[in-house]
Design a protein around this motif. Structure first.
Motif, PDB file in Angstrom:
ATOM      1  N   HIS A  50      56.968 -13.546 -21.167  1.00  0.00           N
ATOM      2  CA  HIS A  50      56.536 -11.922 -20.728  1.00  0.00           C
ATOM      3  C   HIS A  50      55.220 -11.691 -20.948  1.00  0.00           C
ATOM      4  O   HIS A  50      54.742 -10.716 -20.720  1.00  0.00           O
ATOM      5  CB  HIS A  50      57.598 -10.946 -21.748  1.00  0.00           C
TER       6      HIS A  50
ATOM      7  N   GLN B 172      45.985  -6.294 -25.716  1.00  0.00           N
ATOM      8  CA  GLN B 172      45.734  -4.656 -25.304  1.00  0.00           C
ATOM      9  C   GLN B 172      44.798  -3.963 -26.093  1.00  0.00           C
ATOM     10  O   GLN B 172      44.079  -3.378 -25.568  1.00  0.00           O
ATOM     11  CB  GLN B 172      47.099  -4.039 -25.659  1.00  0.00           C
TER      12      GLN B 172
ATOM     13  N   ILE C  97      52.280   1.689 -21.714  1.00  0.00           N
ATOM     14  CA  ILE C  97      52.624   0.450 -21.737  1.00  0.00           C
ATOM     15  C   ILE C  97      52.642   0.077 -23.184  1.00  0.00           C
ATOM     16  O   ILE C  97      52.072   0.656 -24.273  1.00  0.00           O
ATOM     17  CB  ILE C  97      51.368  -0.546 -21.134  1.00  0.00           C
TER      18      ILE C  97
ATOM     19  N   GLU D 276      44.131   1.336 -12.090  1.00  0.00           N
ATOM     20  CA  GLU D 276      44.522   2.554 -11.722  1.00  0.00           C
ATOM     21  C   GLU D 276      44.285   3.826 -12.685  1.00  0.00           C
ATOM     22  O   GLU D 276      44.133   4.790 -12.096  1.00  0.00           O
ATOM     23  CB  GLU D 276      46.504   2.230 -11.849  1.00  0.00           C
TER      24      GLU D 276
ATOM     25  N   THR E 137      49.947 -10.164 -27.049  1.00  0.00           N
ATOM     26  CA  THR E 137      49.958  -8.926 -26.148  1.00  0.00           C
ATOM     27  C   THR E 137      49.283  -7.991 -27.130  1.00  0.00           C
ATOM     28  O   THR E 137      48.538  -7.078 -26.680  1.00  0.00           O
ATOM     29  CB  THR E 137      51.318  -8.411 -25.642  1.00  0.00           C
TER      30      THR E 137
ATOM     31  N   ARG F  74      46.170  -4.356 -14.025  1.00  0.00           N
ATOM     32  CA  ARG F  74      46.631  -3.478 -12.841  1.00  0.00           C
ATOM     33  C   ARG F  74      46.044  -1.990 -13.871  1.00  0.00           C
ATOM     34  O   ARG F  74      45.722  -1.183 -12.798  1.00  0.00           O
ATOM     35  CB  ARG F  74      48.107  -3.453 -12.767  1.00  0.00           C
ATOM     36  N   LEU F  75      46.677  -1.659 -15.022  1.00  0.00           N
ATOM     37  CA  LEU F  75      46.361  -0.230 -15.202  1.00  0.00           C
ATOM     38  C   LEU F  75      44.805   0.058 -15.408  1.00  0.00           C
ATOM     39  O   LEU F  75      44.262   1.103 -15.182  1.00  0.00           O
ATOM     40  CB  LEU F  75      47.068  -0.348 -16.762  1.00  0.00           C
TER      41      LEU F  75
ATOM     42  N   ASN G  62      53.072 -11.498 -17.643  1.00  0.00           N
ATOM     43  CA  ASN G  62      53.365 -10.373 -17.318  1.00  0.00           C
ATOM     44  C   ASN G  62      52.728  -9.142 -17.556  1.00  0.00           C
ATOM     45  O   ASN G  62      52.322  -8.238 -17.020  1.00  0.00           O
ATOM     46  CB  ASN G  62      55.043 -10.195 -16.922  1.00  0.00           C
ATOM     47  N   TYR G  63      52.604  -9.046 -18.912  1.00  0.00           N
ATOM     48  CA  TYR G  63      52.084  -8.359 -19.557  1.00  0.00           C
ATOM     49  C   TYR G  63      50.501  -8.126 -19.496  1.00  0.00           C
ATOM     50  O   TYR G  63      49.944  -6.934 -19.124  1.00  0.00           O
ATOM     51  CB  TYR G  63      52.064  -8.431 -20.989  1.00  0.00           C
TER      52      TYR G  63
ATOM     53  N   GLN H  63      49.261  -9.081 -16.499  1.00  0.00           N
ATOM     54  CA  GLN H  63      49.094  -8.805 -15.180  1.00  0.00           C
ATOM     55  C   GLN H  63      48.925  -7.061 -15.304  1.00  0.00           C
ATOM     56  O   GLN H  63      48.260  -6.279 -14.629  1.00  0.00           O
ATOM     57  CB  GLN H  63      50.297  -8.940 -14.286  1.00  0.00           C
ATOM     58  N   ASN H  64      49.911  -6.395 -16.136  1.00  0.00           N
ATOM     59  CA  ASN H  64      50.152  -5.014 -16.329  1.00  0.00           C
ATOM     60  C   ASN H  64      48.630  -4.505 -16.766  1.00  0.00           C
ATOM     61  O   ASN H  64      48.162  -3.388 -16.445  1.00  0.00           O
ATOM     62  CB  ASN H  64      51.163  -4.660 -17.024  1.00  0.00           C
TER      63      ASN H  64
END
Ligand code: NOJ
Length: 555
Positions: free
Chosen positions: A454, A350, A527, A468, A346, A464-465, A457-458, A460-461
């Motif tokens: 996890h 990121q 995040i 957004e 992650t 999404r961010l 899911n990370y 996905q976030n």
């Protein structure tokens, strides 16, 4: 079409999902998994080649650009894939291998049979007067870049494998043929093209020896030459440039920022963005890929920083990535997936995805797949791997040392089959996979990840961010703490918004003094994968911790 908000997922078709038990991933397999990719949230899939091919270089040796290898499916399957993708709002990017064709391609075969029209499709040259090869150039896969053209006195150029003959783009007929290929796929509903090694198409018509075979000076003889830009513009005008909904990305071997800007600045009307690779050479000993030193973190940061600044200044656009089918898995390369699988994966995701550009996710990243570390050379399939293993032995490197280099650098490290579940061969195939599955599939697989992991899911976030927060998609970039030996830090800015990204690349806990501009301001943690919740003048980062804080002066 909003390039900055999109995320692209790379499907290495041959290793993604096999539907018929022949051990090769195929189009029906991809169709089956589209809902999984929709769940992840990606906008487009780049599919590695599935055209008819003898597979000497896993499909990058194309024998027919407008057909589908029956081993991977049929044209009906492809049309079905387009439909299913549309239902899930996912677009398709095709891989266009236009620097070379397979020697099985009809054009090369006709050339071999003596047809002069097709002989002019390739670089055919006689030996030098002393009988030596037309130039001293090396193939990028090892050995000389020239091979005998049938029974003739001529040689053909192959910058890659001996079965990948370089196309002569100086011939306008060649360029027309390739434009037709693009338009063929556009009518099939394709919305993107990835161009393989596009910046080496511009060889000079007069080919000359380099000062040293395989050197950077040699590459400069055929890389990023001015005519490449001219030919890309021409291709753009004749095909994808006539539409405003097509995304293009050029794979640019050993390029520089100046050219990167020209390839991808929209006003140049060439491509949407480029892949560059300098940041993935920071674990090469003296520029040599087939070596295995620890990666140079400061260099990694400096290169990413240089490209971010340069492309931003020139209004170019980067493809953001740490993984693809030619690179070792980045978690094995830059982190510690054995001890910190979640944190490593992650943190890397990121760090790269919040830079300025369009992110690419390579299959398996989103579940933390690693290098397989096969101990036997026979378990590797790749032509480049085998050539270089032999070259290492010939240089006197011990077999054990050579194997450890192969484990770290072989392109097969990322090509092992997708790990879907813990059944035999990780649920990739009911038959024998073309390449063995990594032995850790019982622990690392999609089924397990979706139920108790996890990482997915990370991801996905992160996706999404980007959609957004405008600051992630459109913000400018500014590097911070460039000399810090363990932390990569940068800030993205747009209007009154800022995003501060901090990533710790090592195990152990460290204390960090933050630049004063971030202190005593109200910040929201957007995040992160670790414990840090708030910013103070001194903060602590856990092993492989990454965190992003959002500042909005208006809020
Ligand atoms: C780059 C591709 O990504 C790689 O897999 C291939 O071997 C070479 N180009 C030659 O086509």
């Amino acid at each position: 079409m909003d390039l900055a908000k999109k995320v692209i997922y790379q499907v290495y078709t041959k290793s993604f999902k096999d539907s018929n038990g022949d051990g090769l991933g195929d189009l029906p397999g991809v169709i089956e998994k589209i809902p999984y990719l929709a769940q992840l949230g990606v906008d487009m899939i780049w599919l590695n080649p599935f055209y008819p091919s003898p597979q000497h270089d896993n499909g990058y040796d194309v024998a027919d650009y407008c057909a589908i290898d029956p081993r991977f499916g049929s044209m009906e399957d492809f049309e079905h894939l387009v439909q299913v993708c549309q239902q899930h709002k996912i677009d398709i990017m095709m891989d266009m291998v236009f620097n070379h064709t397979s020697t099985d391609h009809e054009w090369f075969q006709k050339a071999l049979a003596g047809d002069e029209t097709y002989q002019d499709y390739y670089y055919l040259r006689p030996a030098k007067e002393d009988g030596s090869l037309p130039t001293n150039w090396d193939s990028k896969f090892g050995g000389p870049a020239w091979a005998r053209f049938g029974e003739t006195e001529l040689y053909y150029l192959h910058l890659y494998d001996v079965t990948q003959a370089d196309l002569n783009w100086h011939n306008p007929q060649v360029r027309l043929e390739l434009q037709k290929v693009l338009n063929f796929w556009l009518t099939k509903g394709v919305k993107g093209f990835r161009f393989d090694v596009l910046n080496v198409i511009g060889k000079s018509p007069v080919l000359i020896d380099s000062q040293e075979p395989g050197s950077a000076q040699e590459k400069s003889l055929y890389t990023d030459t001015p005519i490449v830009h001219q030919w890309i513009k021409e291709m753009n005008q004749a095909s994808f440039g006539q539409r405003d909904d097509i995304i293009t990305v050029g794979e640019m071997s050993s390029t520089n920022v100046l050219n990167g800007v020209q390839y991808s600045n929209p006003s140049e009307k060439e491509l949407s963005m480029i892949f560059s690779f300098h940041h993935l050479k920071v674990d090469y000993q003296d520029g040599e890929k087939w070596s295995n030193p620890a990666f140079d973190f400061l260099q990694l940061k400096a290169i990413l920083d240089e490209w971010q600044r340069g492309m931003s200044d020139g209004q170019g656009w980067n493809a953001l990535f740490l993984n693809n089918h030619d690179q070792p898995r980045s978690n094995s390369r830059f982190g510690d997936p054995d001890h910190y699988p979640f944190e490593t994966q992650t943190m890397l995701a990121q760090t790269i995805q919040f830079l300025r550009g369009t992110p690419y996710i390579y299959q398996g990243e989103e579940i933390g797949m690693t290098n397989p570390d096969f101990a036997e050379i026979d378990l590797y399939d790749d032509v480049e791997t085998h050539n270089n293993y032999q070259l290492l032995l010939a240089k006197g490197v011990s077999p054990a040392e050579a194997m450890s280099i192969i484990q770290a650098k072989s392109r097969d490290t990322s090509r092992t089959p997708m790990q879907w579940d813990d059944s035999p061969h990780a649920g990739f195939t009911q038959g024998q996979p073309w390449l063995s599955v990594a032995p850790n599939y019982p622990q690392i697989n999609v089924e397990r990840e979706l139920s108790q992991g996890h990482i997915f899911n990370y991801y996905q976030n992160l996706i999404r961010l980007r959609k957004e927060y405008d600051v992630i998609a459109y913000g400018t970039y500014r590097g911070l703490l460039l000399e810090h030996p363990q932390v990569m830090a940068y800030v993205r800015e747009i209007k009154d918004q800022q995003l501060l990204v901090l990533s710790h690349f090592y195990p152990g806990t460290i204390r960090l003094t933050l630049p004063s501009e971030f202190i005593d301001r109200s910040a929201k943690k957007l995040i992160g994968n670790g414990p840090l919740m708030a910013l103070n003048s001194e903060i602590e980062l856990a092993p492989y911790e990454t965190v992003a804080f959002y500042f909005n002066e208006q809020a």
